[in-house]
Motif scaffolding. Structure first.
Motif, PDB file in Angstrom:
ATOM      1  N   UNK A  16      36.614  71.885 -61.607  1.00 56.84           N
ATOM      2  CA  UNK A  16      36.012  71.028 -62.598  1.00 56.84           C
ATOM      3  C   UNK A  16      34.555  71.128 -63.013  1.00 56.84           C
ATOM      4  N   UNK A  17      33.745  71.387 -61.899  1.00 55.28           N
ATOM      5  CA  UNK A  17      32.202  71.772 -62.118  1.00 55.28           C
ATOM      6  C   UNK A  17      31.973  72.715 -62.760  1.00 55.28           C
ATOM      7  N   UNK A  18      32.660  73.823 -62.568  1.00 54.14           N
ATOM      8  CA  UNK A  18      32.826  75.181 -63.251  1.00 54.14           C
ATOM      9  C   UNK A  18      33.099  75.034 -64.531  1.00 54.14           C
ATOM     10  N   UNK A  38      34.632  87.038 -67.599  1.00 55.10           N
ATOM     11  CA  UNK A  38      34.889  87.876 -66.662  1.00 55.10           C
ATOM     12  C   UNK A  38      35.019  87.035 -65.421  1.00 55.10           C
ATOM     13  N   UNK A  39      36.074  86.745 -64.646  1.00 53.72           N
ATOM     14  CA  UNK A  39      36.446  86.017 -63.446  1.00 53.72           C
ATOM     15  C   UNK A  39      35.382  86.370 -62.595  1.00 53.72           C
ATOM     16  N   UNK A  40      35.566  87.870 -62.053  1.00 55.89           N
ATOM     17  CA  UNK A  40      34.779  88.430 -60.830  1.00 55.89           C
ATOM     18  C   UNK A  40      33.293  88.245 -61.003  1.00 55.89           C
ATOM     19  N   UNK A  41      32.520  88.083 -62.267  1.00 54.87           N
ATOM     20  CA  UNK A  41      31.431  87.959 -62.520  1.00 54.87           C
ATOM     21  C   UNK A  41      30.957  86.438 -62.290  1.00 54.87           C
ATOM     22  N   UNK A  42      31.887  85.465 -63.131  1.00 52.87           N
ATOM     23  CA  UNK A  42      31.630  84.006 -63.015  1.00 52.87           C
ATOM     24  C   UNK A  42      31.910  83.433 -61.488  1.00 52.87           C
ATOM     25  N   UNK A  43      32.704  84.121 -60.699  1.00 48.75           N
ATOM     26  CA  UNK A  43      32.763  83.773 -59.380  1.00 48.75           C
ATOM     27  C   UNK A  43      31.559  83.953 -58.228  1.00 48.75           C
ATOM     28  N   UNK A  44      30.960  85.208 -58.838  1.00 46.84           N
ATOM     29  CA  UNK A  44      29.573  85.638 -58.190  1.00 46.84           C
ATOM     30  C   UNK A  44      28.487  84.909 -58.419  1.00 46.84           C
ATOM     31  N   UNK A  45      28.575  84.462 -59.872  1.00 47.36           N
ATOM     32  CA  UNK A  45      27.377  83.492 -60.400  1.00 47.36           C
ATOM     33  C   UNK A  45      27.492  81.924 -59.781  1.00 47.36           C
ATOM     34  N   UNK A  46      28.598  81.603 -59.572  1.00 45.46           N
ATOM     35  CA  UNK A  46      28.940  80.249 -58.967  1.00 45.46           C
ATOM     36  C   UNK A  46      29.070  80.203 -57.482  1.00 45.46           C
ATOM     37  N   UNK A  48      31.463  81.618 -55.468  1.00 47.71           N
ATOM     38  CA  UNK A  48      32.952  80.895 -55.171  1.00 47.71           C
ATOM     39  C   UNK A  48      33.924  82.126 -55.309  1.00 47.71           C
ATOM     40  N   UNK A  49      35.056  81.973 -54.710  1.00 48.95           N
ATOM     41  CA  UNK A  49      36.157  82.752 -55.159  1.00 48.95           C
ATOM     42  C   UNK A  49      36.760  82.625 -56.603  1.00 48.95           C
ATOM     43  N   UNK A  50      37.702  83.412 -56.895  1.00 50.16           N
ATOM     44  CA  UNK A  50      38.095  83.587 -58.317  1.00 50.16           C
ATOM     45  C   UNK A  50      38.938  82.451 -58.764  1.00 50.16           C
ATOM     46  N   UNK A  54      39.222  80.781 -62.383  1.00 41.34           N
ATOM     47  CA  UNK A  54      40.635  81.108 -63.247  1.00 41.34           C
ATOM     48  C   UNK A  54      41.061  79.592 -63.509  1.00 41.34           C
ATOM     49  N   UNK A  55      40.942  78.673 -62.688  1.00 42.01           N
ATOM     50  CA  UNK A  55      41.781  77.215 -62.916  1.00 42.01           C
ATOM     51  C   UNK A  55      40.547  76.634 -64.041  1.00 42.01           C
ATOM     52  N   UNK A  56      39.308  77.004 -64.062  1.00 50.01           N
ATOM     53  CA  UNK A  56      38.430  76.426 -65.018  1.00 50.01           C
ATOM     54  C   UNK A  56      38.655  77.015 -66.424  1.00 50.01           C
TER      55      UNK A  56
END
Length: 225
Positions: A16-18, A38-46, A48-50, A54-56
């Motif tokens: 929810x935060x993402x 892109x999931x991997x880039x967003x995961x790195x930005x935040x 966290x894991x993917x 993905x849920x966001x």
């Protein structure tokens, strides 16, 4: 740091935060229409894991803010502002009906509504937009629950109310004290016992945020101002 910026996330669930952060960045234009997420880039930005990313993204797709194209990925939709306007028009119809049902059924939870207004007032004093949003959503959810109509409630929840409210508060720069006043006036209208006036107030309360050139009665907002 604002809640729509990456790197500093708290409260709520991680997905929810993402989601809320991405919504703020999309509405502000930081993430442009048509841009691929892109999931991997967003995961790195935040950091966290993917999985929560993905849920966001799934929630953003349900809000019609992004779209997933087969074998191509997830992209920010065009006309995001139009989607937000449309959601408030639909929400207005649902909450007008919920207000009518709750008043006719004698199920309006006045004490709970007053408590949420006090929570909004405290949030305004503290400058806590997140708390104000939570109290505002809870206020309206009490009315929807009081309508005792499960299909109406499911339709209302499907609008992703909390996320859209967060977007409105951030994007429109809504004054937190104004939020308190708006809800206090709505409750006073409901408590008055005048059914049609209360239902009209419930509808207009949402149309105010639809940012359309006219109100729910077809009057030009420019001429009204």
């Amino acid at each position: 740091m604002r809640s729509d910026e990456p790197g500093k996330l708290s409260r709520l669930t991680l997905s929810q935060q993402i989601r809320d952060s991405l919504v703020g960045r999309i509405v502000s234009g930081e993430i442009a229409p048509g841009e691929r997420l892109i999931e991997t880039r967003l995961a790195a930005t935040y950091g966290t894991s993917q999985a929560p990313v993905r849920e966001a993204l799934r929630e953003l797709e349900a809000m019609r803010m992004v779209e997933t194209r087969p074998r191509r990925g997830t992209f920010v939709r065009h006309f995001v502002q139009q989607t937000l306007r449309e959601s408030y028009v639909v929400r207005a119809a649902l909450e007008e009906t919920a207000t009518r049902l709750a008043i006719l059924g004698g199920t309006v939870p006045v004490a709970a509504l007053r408590a949420e207004i006090e929570a909004m007032r405290a949030a305004a004093r503290d400058g806590d937009a997140e708390a104000a949003v939570r109290a505002s959503v809870a206020f309206h959810r009490h009315i929807v629950d009081a309508a005792q109509n499960e299909l109406l409630k499911l339709s209302w929840e499907a609008l992703q109310i909390e996320a859209r409210t967060s977007v409105t508060v951030v994007a429109a720069g809504v004054d937190l004290h104004e939020i308190v006043q708006d809800h206090a006036e709505l409750l006073a209208s409901i408590e008055s016992g005048e059914l049609e006036a209360a239902c009209k107030h419930a509808r207009d309360h949402q149309w105010h945020y639809a940012a359309l050139p006219h109100d729910a009665h077809g009057r030009s907002r420019k001429s009204a101002g």
